[in-house]
Design a protein around this motif. Structure first.
Motif, PDB file in Angstrom:
ATOM      1  N   GLY A  13       0.797  -1.229   0.000  1.00  0.00           N
ATOM      2  CA  GLY A  13       0.000   0.000   0.000  1.00  0.00           C
ATOM      3  C   GLY A  13       0.817   1.260   0.000  1.00  0.00           C
ATOM      4  N   GLY A  17       6.949  -1.288  -0.313  1.00  0.00           N
ATOM      5  CA  GLY A  17       6.091  -2.284  -0.960  1.00  0.00           C
ATOM      6  C   GLY A  17       5.398  -1.720  -2.187  1.00  0.00           C
ATOM      7  N   ASN A  37      -4.494  -2.039   4.840  1.00  0.00           N
ATOM      8  CA  ASN A  37      -5.101  -0.719   4.785  1.00  0.00           C
ATOM      9  C   ASN A  37      -5.755  -0.530   3.405  1.00  0.00           C
ATOM     10  OD1 ASN A  37      -5.293   2.168   4.138  1.00  0.00           O
ATOM     11  ND2 ASN A  37      -4.332   2.454   6.132  1.00  0.00           N
ATOM     12  N   GLY A  91       7.291  -4.440  10.281  1.00  0.00           N
ATOM     13  CA  GLY A  91       7.560  -3.190  10.984  1.00  0.00           C
ATOM     14  C   GLY A  91       7.807  -3.442  12.462  1.00  0.00           C
ATOM     15  N   THR A 116       3.646 -10.029  13.108  1.00  0.00           N
ATOM     16  CA  THR A 116       3.629  -9.270  11.849  1.00  0.00           C
ATOM     17  C   THR A 116       4.797  -9.682  10.961  1.00  0.00           C
ATOM     18  OG1 THR A 116       2.579  -7.405  12.960  1.00  0.00           O
ATOM     19  CG2 THR A 116       3.662  -6.938  10.857  1.00  0.00           C
ATOM     20  N   LEU A 143      11.751  -9.339   3.190  1.00  0.00           N
ATOM     21  CA  LEU A 143      12.329  -8.073   3.623  1.00  0.00           C
ATOM     22  C   LEU A 143      12.760  -8.185   5.073  1.00  0.00           C
ATOM     23  CD1 LEU A 143      12.567  -5.221   2.103  1.00  0.00           C
ATOM     24  CD2 LEU A 143      11.313  -6.994   0.925  1.00  0.00           C
ATOM     25  N   LYS A 162      13.508  -9.859  12.495  1.00  0.00           N
ATOM     26  CA  LYS A 162      14.141  -9.710  11.181  1.00  0.00           C
ATOM     27  C   LYS A 162      15.321 -10.682  11.036  1.00  0.00           C
ATOM     28  CE  LYS A 162      11.639  -6.499   9.182  1.00  0.00           C
ATOM     29  NZ  LYS A 162      10.680  -6.895   8.155  1.00  0.00           N
ATOM     30  N   PRO A 188      17.268  -3.713   4.099  1.00  0.00           N
ATOM     31  CA  PRO A 188      17.516  -2.281   3.886  1.00  0.00           C
ATOM     32  C   PRO A 188      18.126  -1.617   5.115  1.00  0.00           C
ATOM     33  CG  PRO A 188      15.203  -2.886   3.453  1.00  0.00           C
ATOM     34  CD  PRO A 188      15.836  -4.025   4.184  1.00  0.00           C
TER      35      PRO A 188
HETATM   36  N1  LIG Z   1      11.818   2.056   5.775  1.00  0.00           N
HETATM   37  C1  LIG Z   1      12.928   1.614   6.321  1.00  0.00           C
HETATM   38  O1  LIG Z   1      13.840   2.393   6.706  1.00  0.00           O
HETATM   39  C2  LIG Z   1      13.158   0.118   6.491  1.00  0.00           C
HETATM   40  C3  LIG Z   1      14.438  -0.300   6.934  1.00  0.00           C
HETATM   41  C4  LIG Z   1      14.672  -1.662   7.079  1.00  0.00           C
HETATM   42  C5  LIG Z   1      13.670  -2.569   6.827  1.00  0.00           C
HETATM   43  N2  LIG Z   1      12.446  -2.146   6.417  1.00  0.00           N
HETATM   44  C6  LIG Z   1      11.408  -3.163   6.158  1.00  0.00           C
HETATM   45  O2  LIG Z   1      10.880  -2.989   4.851  1.00  0.00           O
HETATM   46  C7  LIG Z   1       9.481  -3.309   4.843  1.00  0.00           C
HETATM   47  C8  LIG Z   1       8.679  -2.116   4.341  1.00  0.00           C
HETATM   48  O3  LIG Z   1       9.012  -0.990   5.102  1.00  0.00           O
HETATM   49  P1  LIG Z   1       8.290   0.434   4.898  1.00  0.00           P
HETATM   50  O4  LIG Z   1       9.145   1.441   5.581  1.00  0.00           O
HETATM   51  O5  LIG Z   1       7.937   0.635   3.481  1.00  0.00           O
HETATM   52  O6  LIG Z   1       6.971   0.201   5.775  1.00  0.00           O
HETATM   53  P2  LIG Z   1       5.700   1.182   5.972  1.00  0.00           P
HETATM   54  O7  LIG Z   1       5.303   1.069   7.404  1.00  0.00           O
HETATM   55  O8  LIG Z   1       5.989   2.523   5.418  1.00  0.00           O
HETATM   56  O9  LIG Z   1       4.589   0.500   5.036  1.00  0.00           O
HETATM   57  C9  LIG Z   1       4.199  -0.796   5.309  1.00  0.00           C
HETATM   58  C10 LIG Z   1       2.937  -1.143   4.515  1.00  0.00           C
HETATM   59  O10 LIG Z   1       2.576  -2.458   4.948  1.00  0.00           O
HETATM   60  C11 LIG Z   1       1.231  -2.464   5.407  1.00  0.00           C
HETATM   61  N3  LIG Z   1       1.166  -3.435   6.508  1.00  0.00           N
HETATM   62  C12 LIG Z   1       1.744  -3.337   7.716  1.00  0.00           C
HETATM   63  N4  LIG Z   1       1.450  -4.419   8.451  1.00  0.00           N
HETATM   64  C13 LIG Z   1       0.669  -5.216   7.687  1.00  0.00           C
HETATM   65  C14 LIG Z   1       0.033  -6.466   7.905  1.00  0.00           C
HETATM   66  N5  LIG Z   1       0.134  -7.090   9.075  1.00  0.00           N
HETATM   67  N6  LIG Z   1      -0.672  -7.016   6.884  1.00  0.00           N
HETATM   68  C15 LIG Z   1      -0.797  -6.375   5.692  1.00  0.00           C
HETATM   69  N7  LIG Z   1      -0.241  -5.181   5.449  1.00  0.00           N
HETATM   70  C16 LIG Z   1       0.489  -4.608   6.440  1.00  0.00           C
HETATM   71  C17 LIG Z   1       0.930  -1.026   5.845  1.00  0.00           C
HETATM   72  O11 LIG Z   1      -0.466  -0.727   5.757  1.00  0.00           O
HETATM   73  C18 LIG Z   1       1.759  -0.228   4.829  1.00  0.00           C
HETATM   74  O12 LIG Z   1       1.022   0.034   3.644  1.00  0.00           O
HETATM   75  C19 LIG Z   1       9.136  -3.707   6.281  1.00  0.00           C
HETATM   76  O13 LIG Z   1       9.212  -5.102   6.403  1.00  0.00           O
HETATM   77  C20 LIG Z   1      10.221  -3.032   7.091  1.00  0.00           C
HETATM   78  O14 LIG Z   1      10.438  -3.688   8.316  1.00  0.00           O
HETATM   79  C21 LIG Z   1      12.152  -0.809   6.243  1.00  0.00           C
END
Ligand SMILES: NC(=O)c1ccc[n+]([C@@H]2O[C@H](COP(=O)([O-])OP(=O)(O)OC[C@H]3O[C@@H](n4cnc5c(N)ncnc54)[C@H](O)[C@@H]3O)[C@@H](O)[C@H]2O)c1
Length: 247
Positions: A13, A17, A37, A91, A116, A143, A162, A188
């Motif tokens: 969303g 992703g 969402n 997350g 999660t 991820l 993770k 990441p």
């Molecule tokens: N952004 C960063 O700095 C970062 C760093 C390291 C790892 N990651 C990992 O990368 C992935 C994406 O990160 P992001 O920053 O884009 O996340 P984000 O929180 O910005 O977006 C996550 C999306 O996943 C959806 N979501 C969350 N939990 C869910 C569930 N249980 N079922 C279905 N949908 C769900 C949310 O609605 C949202 O649209 C995650 O696994 C995160 O842990 C992110």
């Protein structure tokens, strides 16, 4: 590049992703957008339809095993198979505004983070695996995070979850190698969210620049196009994990 392939992306969303979903769509894939969402999922779907892709939206929580299996069945009926699964939904306790030192972490928050990240990935993987084994030559990409490698304040549960995904990636890669299924992981560093520039990166309390969702989607699409890379964890962090000598 992915014409005729069907890709399921969880947490599609927004942010990482969503970028992965849009990139697959631009490259001709049919895409299953899974997000709990509805508003975010429908926005991604709208943008993907503009890219000319076939889209199925699954408004679903990856923790809901029965629903995930239901949606995967629907997708296999519609597209014939799922070629690529990207387990992106995840997350930290930050999603609940409950980041805290581990000594103070509530059990329900720890359960949320474990469910999660780990259970969600397990559920989606098991939902697609039997059909992937039948088809062969498929891809699973998880991820993780550099928090799994370096640790991160106020995220003991997240770092552990993770790290579990890196272990899961390796073990599953061994099990499904004989079916030509490649399983890899992307970890990441700090990646910008909601279009905000990360000018002041707080990962590990240091300044530095962050990456963009595109940096991660490029890596995911690369892995989805390879047949001889499996069981690996790809760190995409601008050098953050190089150690104390890195500036
Ligand atoms: N952004 C960063 O700095 C970062 C760093 C390291 C790892 N990651 C990992 O990368 C992935 C994406 O990160 P992001 O920053 O884009 O996340 P984000 O929180 O910005 O977006 C996550 C999306 O996943 C959806 N979501 C969350 N939990 C869910 C569930 N249980 N079922 C279905 N949908 C769900 C949310 O609605 C949202 O649209 C995650 O696994 C995160 O842990 C992110």
């Amino acid at each position: 590049m992915f014409k005729g392939k069907t890709v399921m992306i969880t947490g599609a969303g927004k942010n990482i992703g969503k970028e992965i979903a849009l990139d697959f769509a631009r490259n001709g894939a049919n895409v299953i957008v899974c997000d709990y969402n509805r508003e975010y999922a429908e926005q991604t779907e709208k943008e993907m339809l503009q890219a000319g892709s076939e889209v199925m939206t699954a408004v679903c929580d990856v923790r809901d095993r029965a629903k995930i299996f239901e949606y995967v069945n629907c997708a296999v009926n519609r597209f014939g198979k799922i070629d690529i699964l990207v387990n992106n939904a995840g997350g930290s306790a930050g999603l609940l505004n409950k980041l805290t030192r581990f000594a103070d972490a509530e059990e329900s928050t720890v359960d949320f983070v474990i469910d999660t990240n780990i259970k969600g990935t397990f559920n989606c993987t098991q939902a697609v695996l039997k059909s992937m084994i039948k088809e062969q030559s498929e891809k699973i990409i998880n991820l993780s995070s550099i928090a799994a490698i370096c640790g991160l304040y106020d995220r003991v549960d997240y770092s552990a979850a993770k790290a579990a995904l890196i272990g899961m990636t390796k073990s599953l890669a061994m099990e499904v190698g004989e079916y030509n299924i490649c399983v890899n992981c992307v970890s990441p560093g700090a990646i910008s969210r909601d279009g905000l520039k990360l000018s002041h990166m707080t990962f590990m309390g240091e300044d530095g620049h962050g990456g963009n969702p595109k940096d991660i989607s490029d890596t995911v699409l690369f892995l989805a196009s390879q047949d001889f890379i499996t069981g690996q964890n790809f760190v995409v962090d601008g050098g953050r994990t190089l150690g104390p000598g890195h500036r």
